[in-house]
Design a protein around this motif. Structure first.
Motif, PDB file in Angstrom:
ATOM      1  N   THR A   1      36.547  38.831  38.763  1.00 21.84           N
ATOM      2  CA  THR A   1      37.354  39.998  38.405  1.00 21.84           C
ATOM      3  C   THR A   1      37.079  41.021  38.308  1.00 21.84           C
ATOM      4  OG1 THR A   1      38.896  39.075  36.836  1.00 21.84           O
ATOM      5  CG2 THR A   1      39.212  37.906  39.083  1.00 21.84           C
ATOM      6  N   TYR A   2      35.802  41.505  37.582  1.00 21.34           N
ATOM      7  CA  TYR A   2      35.644  43.123  37.741  1.00 21.34           C
ATOM      8  C   TYR A   2      34.901  43.458  38.868  1.00 21.34           C
ATOM      9  CZ  TYR A   2      36.756  42.775  32.585  1.00 21.34           C
ATOM     10  OH  TYR A   2      37.569  42.738  32.035  1.00 21.34           O
ATOM     11  N   ASN A   3      34.233  42.401  40.081  1.00 18.08           N
ATOM     12  CA  ASN A   3      33.741  43.082  40.908  1.00 18.08           C
ATOM     13  C   ASN A   3      34.455  42.409  41.938  1.00 18.08           C
ATOM     14  OD1 ASN A   3      33.834  44.159  43.693  1.00 18.08           O
ATOM     15  ND2 ASN A   3      31.083  43.014  43.472  1.00 18.08           N
ATOM     16  N   PRO A   4      35.694  42.438  42.146  1.00 23.87           N
ATOM     17  CA  PRO A   4      36.658  41.329  42.851  1.00 23.87           C
ATOM     18  C   PRO A   4      36.584  41.327  44.932  1.00 23.87           C
ATOM     19  CG  PRO A   4      38.173  43.256  42.466  1.00 23.87           C
ATOM     20  CD  PRO A   4      36.997  43.950  42.092  1.00 23.87           C
ATOM     21  N   GLU A   5      35.966  43.236  45.261  1.00 26.48           N
ATOM     22  CA  GLU A   5      36.231  42.944  46.382  1.00 26.48           C
ATOM     23  C   GLU A   5      34.834  41.981  47.535  1.00 26.48           C
ATOM     24  OE1 GLU A   5      37.407  45.452  45.472  1.00 26.48           O
ATOM     25  OE2 GLU A   5      37.088  46.058  47.580  1.00 26.48           O
ATOM     26  N   PRO A   6      34.514  41.059  46.807  1.00 27.89           N
ATOM     27  CA  PRO A   6      34.192  39.679  47.915  1.00 27.89           C
ATOM     28  C   PRO A   6      35.355  39.522  48.741  1.00 27.89           C
ATOM     29  CG  PRO A   6      32.013  40.420  46.729  1.00 27.89           C
ATOM     30  CD  PRO A   6      33.583  41.148  45.850  1.00 27.89           C
ATOM     31  N   LEU A   7      36.046  39.315  47.043  1.00 26.91           N
ATOM     32  CA  LEU A   7      36.931  38.249  47.788  1.00 26.91           C
ATOM     33  C   LEU A   7      38.634  38.940  47.873  1.00 26.91           C
ATOM     34  CD1 LEU A   7      37.143  35.750  44.664  1.00 26.91           C
ATOM     35  CD2 LEU A   7      36.825  35.191  46.787  1.00 26.91           C
ATOM     36  N   ALA A   8      38.174  40.241  48.387  1.00 25.07           N
ATOM     37  CA  ALA A   8      39.867  41.354  48.308  1.00 25.07           C
ATOM     38  C   ALA A   8      40.902  40.696  49.670  1.00 25.07           C
ATOM     39  CB  ALA A   8      39.247  42.396  48.573  1.00 25.07           C
ATOM     40  N   ASP A   9      39.903  40.494  51.037  1.00 24.62           N
ATOM     41  CA  ASP A   9      41.082  39.866  51.218  1.00 24.62           C
ATOM     42  C   ASP A   9      41.622  38.599  51.386  1.00 24.62           C
ATOM     43  OD1 ASP A   9      39.677  41.951  52.637  1.00 24.62           O
ATOM     44  OD2 ASP A   9      38.223  40.752  54.710  1.00 24.62           O
ATOM     45  N   PHE A  10      41.147  37.758  50.538  1.00 22.65           N
ATOM     46  CA  PHE A  10      41.733  36.634  50.844  1.00 22.65           C
ATOM     47  C   PHE A  10      42.926  36.344  49.425  1.00 22.65           C
ATOM     48  CE2 PHE A  10      37.306  36.232  51.017  1.00 22.65           C
ATOM     49  CZ  PHE A  10      37.772  36.134  52.702  1.00 22.65           C
ATOM     50  N   ILE A  11      42.745  37.147  48.496  1.00 19.93           N
ATOM     51  CA  ILE A  11      42.997  37.103  47.134  1.00 19.93           C
ATOM     52  C   ILE A  11      44.597  38.275  46.907  1.00 19.93           C
ATOM     53  CG2 ILE A  11      43.321  37.505  45.003  1.00 19.93           C
ATOM     54  CD1 ILE A  11      41.848  35.109  45.451  1.00 19.93           C
ATOM     55  N   ASP A  12      45.395  38.435  46.834  1.00 22.52           N
ATOM     56  CA  ASP A  12      47.227  38.689  47.140  1.00 22.52           C
ATOM     57  C   ASP A  12      46.637  39.809  45.838  1.00 22.52           C
ATOM     58  OD1 ASP A  12      47.925  37.792  48.866  1.00 22.52           O
ATOM     59  OD2 ASP A  12      48.610  35.498  48.272  1.00 22.52           O
ATOM     60  N   ILE A  13      46.450  39.324  44.349  1.00 23.92           N
ATOM     61  CA  ILE A  13      46.280  39.151  42.800  1.00 23.92           C
ATOM     62  C   ILE A  13      45.133  39.024  42.143  1.00 23.92           C
ATOM     63  CG2 ILE A  13      48.047  39.931  41.179  1.00 23.92           C
ATOM     64  CD1 ILE A  13      50.165  39.232  42.527  1.00 23.92           C
ATOM     65  N   PHE A  14      44.966  40.261  41.224  1.00 25.33           N
ATOM     66  CA  PHE A  14      43.908  40.090  40.632  1.00 25.33           C
ATOM     67  C   PHE A  14      44.526  40.227  39.231  1.00 25.33           C
ATOM     68  CE2 PHE A  14      40.976  40.488  44.769  1.00 25.33           C
ATOM     69  CZ  PHE A  14      40.180  39.485  44.330  1.00 25.33           C
ATOM     70  N   PHE A  15      43.703  39.248  37.923  1.00 25.57           N
ATOM     71  CA  PHE A  15      44.219  40.152  36.862  1.00 25.57           C
ATOM     72  C   PHE A  15      43.175  40.365  36.519  1.00 25.57           C
ATOM     73  CE2 PHE A  15      46.966  36.645  37.640  1.00 25.57           C
ATOM     74  CZ  PHE A  15      48.134  37.016  37.452  1.00 25.57           C
ATOM     75  N   VAL A  16      42.866  41.616  36.081  1.00 19.88           N
ATOM     76  CA  VAL A  16      41.855  42.488  35.302  1.00 19.88           C
ATOM     77  C   VAL A  16      41.549  41.937  33.764  1.00 19.88           C
ATOM     78  CG1 VAL A  16      40.470  44.041  35.386  1.00 19.88           C
ATOM     79  CG2 VAL A  16      41.839  44.204  37.367  1.00 19.88           C
ATOM     80  N   GLY A  17      40.667  41.748  33.105  1.00 18.60           N
ATOM     81  CA  GLY A  17      40.635  41.089  31.777  1.00 18.60           C
ATOM     82  C   GLY A  17      41.599  39.932  31.575  1.00 18.60           C
ATOM     83  N   GLU A  18      41.806  39.941  29.897  1.00 22.22           N
ATOM     84  CA  GLU A  18      42.952  39.198  29.658  1.00 22.22           C
ATOM     85  C   GLU A  18      43.859  39.046  30.442  1.00 22.22           C
ATOM     86  OE1 GLU A  18      41.947  39.941  25.237  1.00 22.22           O
ATOM     87  OE2 GLU A  18      39.558  39.942  25.535  1.00 22.22           O
ATOM     88  N   GLY A  19      44.173  37.122  30.774  1.00 19.16           N
ATOM     89  CA  GLY A  19      45.764  37.439  31.542  1.00 19.16           C
ATOM     90  C   GLY A  19      46.623  36.760  30.637  1.00 19.16           C
ATOM     91  N   GLU A  20      46.862  36.855  28.981  1.00 17.93           N
ATOM     92  CA  GLU A  20      47.777  36.057  28.892  1.00 17.93           C
ATOM     93  C   GLU A  20      48.730  36.497  28.846  1.00 17.93           C
ATOM     94  OE1 GLU A  20      44.873  36.815  27.004  1.00 17.93           O
ATOM     95  OE2 GLU A  20      44.685  35.205  25.290  1.00 17.93           O
ATOM     96  N   GLU A  21      48.935  38.267  29.210  1.00 18.05           N
ATOM     97  CA  GLU A  21      50.388  38.859  29.080  1.00 18.05           C
ATOM     98  C   GLU A  21      50.218  39.555  30.028  1.00 18.05           C
ATOM     99  OE1 GLU A  21      49.748  41.036  24.521  1.00 18.05           O
ATOM    100  OE2 GLU A  21      49.295  42.430  26.281  1.00 18.05           O
ATOM    101  N   SER A  22      49.454  39.951  30.720  1.00 21.27           N
ATOM    102  CA  SER A  22      49.850  40.396  32.097  1.00 21.27           C
ATOM    103  C   SER A  22      49.928  38.775  33.546  1.00 21.27           C
ATOM    104  CB  SER A  22      48.535  41.448  32.991  1.00 21.27           C
ATOM    105  OG  SER A  22      47.130  40.547  32.857  1.00 21.27           O
TER     106      SER A  22
END
Lengths: 616, 222
Positions: free
Chosen positions: A149-170
């Motif tokens: 997800t550090y380069n989420p762009e090839p999946l941009a049309d499919f994914i609603d939300i990306f979690f960038v970094g460590e996902g425990e809190e977000s």
């Protein structure tokens, strides 16, 4: 009814144990009390997904909340998928057996680019529209996290939300927000907009990308209130961060079937090709006592008799000897073995080896990455030949006779002599063995040389570099094969397929124009591209052709330092100027000190924790 | 040191894990209970455990067993309770006792096989189903190909099956068969299914349960 249909096909597929759930420590909740259902999907088979530590952490963490039920979903193998499609069985979650299409969240962890088609295929198997714009209502929110997800762009049309970094809190923040919005009957669009305000959250549909005539990006414009840059989230204090008390224990054997203790995150090294070395900065260690307690908890709740100490470079852990001391105290008497992947050449001392001997003896693995000192300096792999041979000698005296060496070909500034250097280095290891008088006399040495292909990765000093073409890579593999043939027969040579590396390079450097390619690939039956038996290169090339997309634009083209990169709006904390400076130093074969020796001001201090602030 | 025989059931979807998988699950459960058991004393010490007879993949078991060695005397009932806490869904310890027979004495296993005709155009009515099954068994022989390590072999199930009986219900027929099992000769119930598939004119689903093991004289193994 589904149960009956499932029983019938399970008798006909390979390894039906992948699809049955019911494992020890898997979590089954009463649907009556649940407000948010989260399908945690791993886009590969059960045996691979169940070995992944990130999934274990988030699965347990989400399930600590009484109102969330997080379940596991894996990609069905080819034979199972075929039967499921024949019988109209939707992709289901292992805990409840319910169809994934009924979930509030469908969350993917994306570990490697070659699983992108699996991700789309899983949505399709669940009966969920694969493009975000085709999904409606406040349900079926497709989210994704993980290194890709550090380069989420090839999946941009499919994914609603990306979690960038460590996902425990977000992760928990987004779920909580959803719960509130659902109660208030809000719209999907309202939820996505509000989610984009949470730190570390990227909602790709809220960004519009503009291109120049040459195909490069001219601008990335956020819509409405969406933030201009999305900064990664990290957990600063790992000693107090959540860690599971138990793991789901698979019944069938999996790739890494053992308890895993995370000893630190991040890496002090700054190998210039390595994405993990930069995106997980800064280094944050756990205390030995904390790790020890977590190991004890895991062993007593799973029955595992092996613990793996996990990190990017175990021997860089500052308190490794005290840790091994307290672990071995109880592990030995309880017949629990300790294994340590990711050892570095310079971290392997005599004393250290004594400790490891107490634990488990497996082959030794080192990653010099390049064959000559000049190239090792260029990639900032600060390992000398002398150190490598000294370490091997220590190991040989200690009874080891199996050495695995990892290298990369296609690195920037590489020449033929660097390739031949790989064979020379392997030969020197063999020679070191036979000139060591303390070696185990009855055994022959085995040196395995494993060679992968360099891929320029986002958020590394080499992000602007061109990847070698398939022909160039195959030529280099041939040079190396010939060079090794002239050496000792105790050297075994393994190499990665250049074609899969090519495709990986395209997607790791890709932009949104690749979404169409991915969609078409899924429709044409591409899946499990990371599995050589299912990878169909010519089919992929046909698809690029049909979509009028030139794959070479993304990987074999050297990018200008001024080009706007597809991932420019993602902020990993490391300054662009630092990457550029590091890239320029590479061409001068200048090394950079590691974080423990001195700070190189990369920018990671902005997170306010870890080694940057003297915390380890 | 005391050897105890642990009796367990394998029911439901857990039937889809292999014998080796069951063994791993049981070993981990033993470890979780912290019951002091004897470890083999070799280079790689591991819990000593022997199963009476592996169950084929896809077959449920009503009365399966394994033996372990206790280092200290234990309340046998509490062993069962303690282990059940750590076993996956479907694997369940029913009782723990002292072994009365060596597993070497096992010669036969009893299987209960339910046959459900699939709801297709060829779906037989109750009479047809009954007749199809009885026809199969009234043949003078019942040849089926068995895959072995040394190539495929034709065997006559008619000669192998010690005894059989049927019950016919509305939804299914239940076939009970006693077949050779143990370390001398083993005939998988899946071979019987293979034979039925060859003879039946309609597609069917099935479930197989191994209900018990027996000695040469048809004494129940215990």
């Amino acid at each position: 009814m589904i149960e009956q249909k499932l029983e019938e096909i399970l008798l006909e597929v390979q390894k039906p144990g992948r699809y049955i759930g019911g494992e020890l420590n898997s979590i089954v909740k009463d649907k009556k009390n649940i407000e948010v259902r989260f399908a945690f999907c791993f886009p590969d088979v059960y045996e691979v997904g169940m070995s992944h530590i990130g999934m274990k952490i988030l699965y347990s963490l989400f399930n600590t909340k009484p109102y969330i039920w997080c379940e596991r979903v894996f990609a069905p193998w080819i034979d199972m998928e075929q039967k499921m499609r024949e019988r109209n069985i939707s992709l289901f979650a292992l805990e409840s057996g319910d169809s994934v299409c009924d979930f509030d969240f469908i969350g993917f962890t994306i570990q490697y680019e070659l699983c992108y088609t699996n991700l789309l295929n899983m949505l399709d198997l669940a009966g969920i529209p694969i493009r975000s714009r085709d999904r409606t209502g406040l349900r079926q929110i497709v989210v994704a996290g993980g290194p890709c997800t550090y380069n989420p762009e090839p999946l941009a049309d499919f994914i609603d939300i990306f979690f960038v970094g460590e996902g425990e809190e977000s992760g928990l923040e987004v779920i909580e927000l959803y719960r509130e919005f659902k109660k208030q009957n809000k719209k999907r669009e309202e939820f996505l907009l509000a989610a984009s305000q949470i730190s570390g959250i990227y909602v790709p549909s809220l960004y519009e990308i503009f291109y120049n005539e040459n195909g490069e990006i001219s601008a990335c414009i956020p819509k409405g209130d969406a933030p201009r840059n999305i900064k990664k989230r990290i957990i600063n204090d790992l000693n107090h961060a959540y860690y599971p008390e138990n793991f789901v224990v698979p019944m069938i054997d999996i790739v890494h079937n053992r308890a895993v203790a995370e000893i630190f995150r991040g890496c002090i090294r700054g190998c210039r090709f390595c994405q993990a070395g930069f995106v997980y900065r800064p280094v944050r260690e756990k205390l030995p006592e904390v790790i020890n307690k977590q190991c004890q908890n895991l062993c007593s709740s799973t029955g595992y008799d092996e613990i793996s100490l996990s990190s990017l470079s175990s021997s860089d852990y500052t308190k490794i000897e005290p840790l091994l001391d307290i672990l071995t105290k109880w592990a030995q008497s309880e017949n629990v073995g300790i294994s340590m992947p990711s050892l570095r050449v310079d971290g392997f001392s005599n004393r250290f080896m004594e400790k490891l001997k107490v634990v488990k003896k497996c082959g030794l693995t080192f990653a010099p990455e390049a064959g000559t000192q000049r190239l090792r300096d260029a990639i900032n792999k600060n390992v000398s030949e002398q150190e490598l041979l000294k370490t091997c000698n220590t190991a040989f005296s200690g009874g080891w006779s199996l050495v695995k060496l990892y290298f990369m070909i296609g690195l920037p500034t590489e020449s033929k002599s660097d390739i031949e250097g790989i064979a020379d280095l392997a030969q020197k290891v063999v020679d070191a063995y036979y000139s060591n008088s303390n070696r185990q006399k009855s055994r022959a040495v085995r040196v395995t040389v494993s060679v992968s292909c360099f891929i320029p990765k986002p958020f590394t000093p080499f992000q602007w570099e061109a990847q070698n073409s398939i022909d160039q890579l195959e030529q280099k593999q041939k040079w190396l094969r010939d060079a090794i043939k002239s050496k000792s027969r105790n050297i075994k040579f393994n190499w990665h397929d250049a074609k899969t590396s090519f495709l990986e390079g395209v997607f790791s450097g890709g932009d949104r124009k690749l979404c169409e390619v991915l969609e078409k690939a899924q429709q044409s039956g591409c899946r499990f591209d990371g599995w050589s038996e299912h990878f169909n290169f010519s089919k992929w090339m046909d698809i690029f052709n049909q979509c009028a997309v030139d794959p070479n634009f993304y990987n074999t083209r050297r990018r200008d330092f001024y080009e706007i990169l597809p991932w420019e709006h993602i902020d990993g904390g490391i300054k662009r100027s630092f990457f550029r400076q590091e890239c320029e130093r590479a061409y001068k074969s200048e090394t950079t000190v590691n974080c423990r020796e001195a700070c190189s001001a990369c920018g990671a201090a902005v997170f306010g924790g870890g080694i940057c602030h003297g915390d380890c | 040191m005391e050897t105890v025989r642990v009796w367990f059931r394998k029911r439901g979807k857990v039937k889809f894990i292999s014998h080796l998988d069951v063994q791993r699950c049981v070993l981990r459960a033993v470890k979780c209970t912290k019951i002091p058991v004897w470890y083999t004393q070799g280079f790689n010490p591991h819990v000593f455990i022997t199963f009476a007879l592996p169950l084929p993949l896809g077959v449920e078991g009503e009365r399966e067993s394994f033996d372990i060695k206790l280092l200290e005397p234990q309340n046998l009932e509490s062993i069962a309770n303690a282990m059940n806490r750590w076993l996956p869904k479907g694997l369940e310890i029913s009782s723990v006792g002292n072994p009365m027979m060596s597993p070497n004495l096992v010669r036969y296993a009893c299987f209960s096989i339910k046959i459900f005709p699939q709801k297709t155009e060829q779906c037989p009515n109750l009479n047809e189903l009954q007749k199809s099954i009885e026809d199969v068994f009234s043949h003078p022989n019942l040849m089926v190909e068995k895959e072995t390590k040394s190539g495929n072999k034709q065997i006559d199930l008619k000669k192998e099956i010690k005894s059989h009986s049927f019950i016919h219900c509305k939804e299914f027929s239940k076939l009970t068969a006693i077949m050779p099992a143990g370390n001398e000769r083993n005939i998988s119930p899946n071979l019987l299914i293979k034979a039925l598939k060859k003879f039946f004119f309609f597609p069917f689903s099935y479930s197989i349960v191994r209900t018990g093991l027996f000695t040469e004289k048809m004494e129940a193994f215990y």
